[in-house]
Design a protein around this motif. Structure first.
Motif, short mmCIF file in Angstrom:
data_model
loop_
_atom_site.label_atom_id
_atom_site.label_comp_id
_atom_site.label_asym_id
_atom_site.label_seq_id
_atom_site.Cartn_x
_atom_site.Cartn_y
_atom_site.Cartn_z
N ALA A 302 0.91 -6.20 2.58
CA ALA A 302 1.15 -7.80 2.37
C ALA A 302 1.93 -7.98 1.11
O ALA A 302 1.46 -7.40 0.12
N GLN A 303 2.40 -9.00 1.11
CA GLN A 303 2.94 -9.81 -0.13
C GLN A 303 2.56 -10.98 -0.26
O GLN A 303 2.73 -11.90 0.81
N ALA A 304 1.76 -11.55 -1.17
CA ALA A 304 1.09 -13.03 -1.12
C ALA A 304 1.85 -13.70 -2.31
O ALA A 304 1.97 -13.22 -3.64
N PHE A 305 2.41 -15.07 -2.07
CA PHE A 305 3.13 -15.73 -3.14
C PHE A 305 2.37 -17.15 -3.18
O PHE A 305 2.43 -17.88 -2.13
N PRO A 306 1.89 -17.53 -4.37
CA PRO A 306 1.71 -18.78 -4.59
C PRO A 306 2.58 -19.69 -4.54
O PRO A 306 3.83 -19.59 -4.90
N ASP A 309 0.53 -25.88 -4.26
CA ASP A 309 -1.10 -25.85 -4.08
C ASP A 309 -1.40 -24.88 -3.00
O ASP A 309 -2.58 -24.90 -2.76
N GLY A 310 -0.28 -24.23 -2.48
CA GLY A 310 -0.85 -23.23 -1.28
C GLY A 310 -0.45 -21.82 -1.57
O GLY A 310 -0.19 -21.40 -2.71
N LEU A 311 -0.17 -21.27 -0.34
CA LEU A 311 0.00 -19.70 -0.31
C LEU A 311 1.02 -19.36 1.00
O LEU A 311 0.91 -20.01 1.74
N TYR A 312 1.87 -18.26 0.44
CA TYR A 312 2.74 -17.64 1.61
C TYR A 312 2.42 -16.24 1.65
O TYR A 312 2.58 -15.78 0.59
N VAL A 313 2.11 -15.60 2.69
CA VAL A 313 1.72 -14.55 3.03
C VAL A 313 2.65 -13.63 3.62
O VAL A 313 2.70 -14.01 5.10
N ALA A 314 3.36 -12.77 3.51
CA ALA A 314 4.41 -11.90 4.22
C ALA A 314 3.47 -10.72 4.65
O ALA A 314 2.96 -10.01 3.76
N LEU A 315 3.42 -10.35 5.88
CA LEU A 315 2.71 -9.27 6.46
C LEU A 315 3.77 -8.14 6.98
O LEU A 315 4.63 -8.58 7.81
N ASN A 316 3.29 -7.17 6.81
CA ASN A 316 4.22 -5.75 7.05
C ASN A 316 3.77 -5.58 8.51
O ASN A 316 2.67 -5.27 8.82
N PRO A 317 4.67 -5.39 9.47
CA PRO A 317 4.29 -5.19 10.81
C PRO A 317 3.61 -3.94 11.01
O PRO A 317 3.98 -2.90 10.36
N GLY A 318 2.68 -4.13 11.78
CA GLY A 318 1.93 -2.94 12.18
C GLY A 318 0.68 -2.57 10.99
O GLY A 318 -0.07 -1.91 11.33
N ALA A 319 0.88 -3.07 9.48
CA ALA A 319 -0.17 -3.11 8.84
C ALA A 319 -1.43 -3.32 9.20
O ALA A 319 -1.55 -4.64 9.54
N PRO A 320 -2.63 -2.82 8.68
CA PRO A 320 -4.04 -3.41 9.01
C PRO A 320 -4.27 -4.49 8.21
O PRO A 320 -3.76 -4.60 6.95
N TRP A 321 -5.16 -5.32 8.30
CA TRP A 321 -5.70 -6.36 7.41
C TRP A 321 -6.98 -5.74 6.86
O TRP A 321 -8.14 -5.65 7.09
N ASP A 322 -6.58 -4.87 5.71
CA ASP A 322 -7.83 -4.05 5.14
C ASP A 322 -7.92 -4.44 3.61
O ASP A 322 -7.62 -5.42 3.26
N ALA A 323 -8.78 -3.79 2.92
CA ALA A 323 -9.03 -4.25 1.42
C ALA A 323 -7.77 -4.40 0.68
O ALA A 323 -7.77 -5.23 -0.13
N ARG A 324 -6.71 -3.61 0.87
CA ARG A 324 -5.59 -3.64 0.02
C ARG A 324 -4.93 -5.13 0.14
O ARG A 324 -4.65 -5.68 -0.71
N VAL A 325 -4.77 -5.58 1.58
CA VAL A 325 -4.22 -6.73 1.85
C VAL A 325 -5.15 -7.87 1.17
O VAL A 325 -4.75 -8.92 0.65
N ARG A 326 -6.74 -7.74 1.49
CA ARG A 326 -7.54 -8.76 0.83
C ARG A 326 -7.31 -9.07 -0.75
O ARG A 326 -7.20 -10.12 -1.23
N LEU A 327 -7.13 -7.86 -1.43
CA LEU A 327 -6.86 -7.98 -3.00
C LEU A 327 -5.82 -8.53 -3.23
O LEU A 327 -5.71 -9.43 -4.14
N GLU A 328 -4.56 -8.20 -2.33
CA GLU A 328 -3.34 -9.03 -2.57
C GLU A 328 -3.54 -10.40 -2.43
O GLU A 328 -3.02 -11.15 -3.38
N VAL A 329 -4.20 -11.09 -1.49
CA VAL A 329 -4.23 -12.27 -0.98
C VAL A 329 -5.33 -12.72 -2.43
O VAL A 329 -5.03 -14.10 -2.79
N ALA A 330 -6.29 -12.23 -2.59
CA ALA A 330 -7.21 -12.83 -3.34
C ALA A 330 -6.47 -12.95 -4.68
O ALA A 330 -6.87 -13.95 -5.72
N GLN A 331 -5.81 -11.87 -5.19
CA GLN A 331 -4.98 -12.10 -6.59
C GLN A 331 -4.10 -13.38 -6.47
O GLN A 331 -3.97 -14.23 -7.63
#
Length: 605
Positions: A302-306, A309-331
């Motif tokens: 994923a790539q997360a963009f502030p 006041d919100g957030l846009y998250v682009a998700l890689n097709p087929g990629a899991p919602w794993d800890a790597r993505v969580r960290l990306e969004v949390a950052q």
């Protein structure tokens, strides 16, 4: 390079993280509503054919409250374009601007108010378009136009993941590239967003980082200037609790249930805000957009963009919602505070990249700690994230470069230099937190003080001395020297033996650098995807890849550089797969391991 691009490149420090979806059980929800899709809004006028009714066409009571109503639509003919209709009330601005139009073109621009057509002049200033009105508007001002992107030409003012996309699956637009807004308008407006399907069947609803479909309410003009818009067959979820209001809209079909991901992100948002001492009862509504991006540019999930006041998250097709993505969004959630409400500068008029060690580096460290507290990063996840930072620091060719050099290179688009700035900041934040905790304090307390100072002074930028003075008071002058050597001069800096608490102990570890041998992000960002940035003496070139070949797929694990990578390209009209080991230098450096005999209750695996 804008804030979102800084964040996007820094998130290129890639790790393989695994965690369970557990946050929903701990998230106190007063009300949850989810909807797969809703009836489409009624078709609305296209700028080319119809007219938004000005005040002279229908009488309505005037209001002193500034209002901006935006209607978006899509025409997907041979040259797709976004249609825009803006109605402004109680806004007297005579200068309007699209801040980052880039190479896109504006068609059929018309302005009309209660008196009729409004004379105006349009000028280009670099990537921006400025429209000057010949007279002040009377009554409601109706603005209509269409934005046509230049196909195959990226907009250098925006990250690839945020640029205008128009197809039958979804429409993605950023306000900087598409929305004509008052240059000197009121700080807060009543904002409403609607969707006109026009000729684009299947694009049913539109949401923004300012609200879900059909949302209307007050919005900061600065947030609107950086909003993202997503249209399609949208699902959405709403979370209401004493810890705030969180809204989510999404498009596409990922390999996981986006409702769970939305719930988890809502919990992370409130945890991040608590970390920085926010009054959750007064926290404004948070809106995030998540889209499965078939043109995903990058190797992570994923790539997360502030966005405002919100957030846009682009998700890689087929990629899991794993800890790597969580960290990306949390950052990205932390970036709303560090990098948003608070920045540190050491030189007057310094480029934004110079502060990436703080904006992205400290944000990465805080995101990691927040997720650990929430339970969405396991001990294994935690160590893998830390080892990714230590490995990047140990093996990068830029590891000893000064802050001046890294900032100069990062400002020129060097992603490796930007990564190194973030790595330094994240590792120093880890060190500083350990030192402060040993003295009864914490990095959290220090950052809360800085945020409060910035709020009290009503400024987002504080001098670097705001940090170093506190570090000297809390940890002594020697720690200020250590900070300057690590961040400003590029000296190596090992973490204290107790940096990770009682569950882990330091050790020595072998790190092998992942070297793909070409610019994967830049290659995916071209239209069509094409091998670019090939290193002449790198492993990809030695394996036979060629600059300019059509890129079809990449199969590689950044955390396993000794495992073969498979790059499939189009060659002589047929697909060809090139295999090689993307392994670079190997270095022995500090690492960590689980402390032998650690209590499993206190230190779960």
């Amino acid at each position: 390079m804008d804030d979102a691009r800084v964040l996007m490149h820094v998130c290129g420090v890639r790790t393989r993280l695994v965690a369970a979806l557990a946050i929903l059980c701990a998230l106190p929800l007063a009300c949850v509503r989810t909807t797969a899709r809703a009836p489409a809004t009624a078709p609305a006028p296209s700028p080319a054919r119809d007219r938004a009714a000005p005040d002279r066409a229908r009488a309505r009571p005037s209001s002193p409250q500034p209002v901006l109503e935006v209607m978006l639509g899509a025409e997907l003919a041979s040259r797709p374009r976004l249609t825009v209709a803006v109605t402004a009330r109680a806004i007297s601005a005579r200068a309007w601007k699209i801040s980052a139009l880039g190479s896109a073109r504006i068609h059929e621009l018309e302005l009309e108010d209660a008196r009729g057509p409004v004379p105006h002049a349009s000028t280009r200033d670099g990537a921006a378009l400025r429209v000057a009105l010949a007279r002040p508007p009377e009554g409601a001002l109706a603005i209509r136009y269409a934005v046509e992107p230049e196909q195959g030409t990226p907009n250098p003012a925006l990250p690839a993941g945020l640029q205008l996309r128009l197809d039958h699956a979804r429409v993605l637009a950023s306000a900087e590239e598409t929305l004509l807004l008052p240059e000197d308008g009121p700080p807060v407006v009543e904002f409403a967003l609607t969707w006109s399907r026009g000729a684009a069947a299947g694009l049913e609803r539109v949401a923004s980082t300012l609200g879900l479909p059909n949302a209307r309410g007050p919005a900061r003009l600065t947030a609107l200037r950086h909003a993202a818009f997503l249209a399609g067959a949208l699902g959405h979820a709403e979370f209401r609790a004493t810890v705030g209001a969180d809204d989510f809209a999404w498009s596409g079909e990922p390999s996981f249930d986006l409702r769970w991901s939305a719930a988890e992100t809502a919990g992370a948002r409130s945890a991040v805000d608590v970390y920085f001492g926010a009054d959750l009862a007064k926290t404004p509504r948070f809106t995030a957009l998540l889209a499965v991006d078939v043109d995903f540019a990058g190797a992570a999930g994923a790539q997360a963009f502030p966005r405002g006041d919100g957030l846009y998250v682009a998700l890689n097709p087929g990629a899991p919602w794993d800890a790597r993505v969580r960290l990306e969004v949390a950052q990205a959630l932390v970036f709303r505070w560090i990098g948003g409400r608070l920045r540190l500068v050491d030189l007057a008029d310094a480029p934004r990249e110079r502060g990436a060690w703080f904006d992205a580096g400290f944000a990465r460290a805080v995101a990691r700690e927040v997720l650990v507290e929430l339970g969405t990063l396991s001990a294994t996840d935690y160590l893998e994230e830390l080892h990714a930072l230590l490995g990047e620091r140990a093996t990068s060719p830029s590891r000893a470069a000064s802050l001046d050099e890294l900032a100069r290179r990062a400002g020129g688009g060097d992603a490796e230099a930007l990564d190194m700035l973030a790595v330094r900041g994240a590792l120093y934040a880890t060190r500083l937190d350990a030192i402060l905790r040993a003295r009864g304090g914490s990095l959290q307390q220090l950052l809360q003080q800085l945020v409060e100072e910035a709020r009290t002074q009503q400024r987002a930028e504080l001098p670097l001395t705001a940090l170093t003075t506190r570090v000297e008071q809390l940890a002594g002058p020697a720690e200020v020297t250590a900070f300057r050597r690590a961040i400003l001069e590029g000296d190596a800096l090992e973490l204290p033996a107790d940096a990770l608490g009682p569950c882990f102990t330091p050790t020595r570890r072998t790190y092998t650098r992942f070297v793909l041998g070409f610019d994967a992000t830049g290659s995916w960002a071209t239209t069509p995807p094409t091998i670019v940035g090939l290193q002449p003496d790198g492993p990809a070139a030695r394996a036979g890849l060629r600059e300019g070949e059509r890129l079809l797929s990449i199969t590689a694990d950044p955390d396993a550089p000794r495992e073969p990578a498979e790059i499939t390209v189009e060659r002589d009209g047929q697909s060809a797969t090139v295999r090689y080991r993307p392994a670079g230098p190997t270095v022995r450096a500090q690492g960590w391991k689980r402390r032998p005999g650690a209590d499993p209750q206190q230190c779960p695996p």
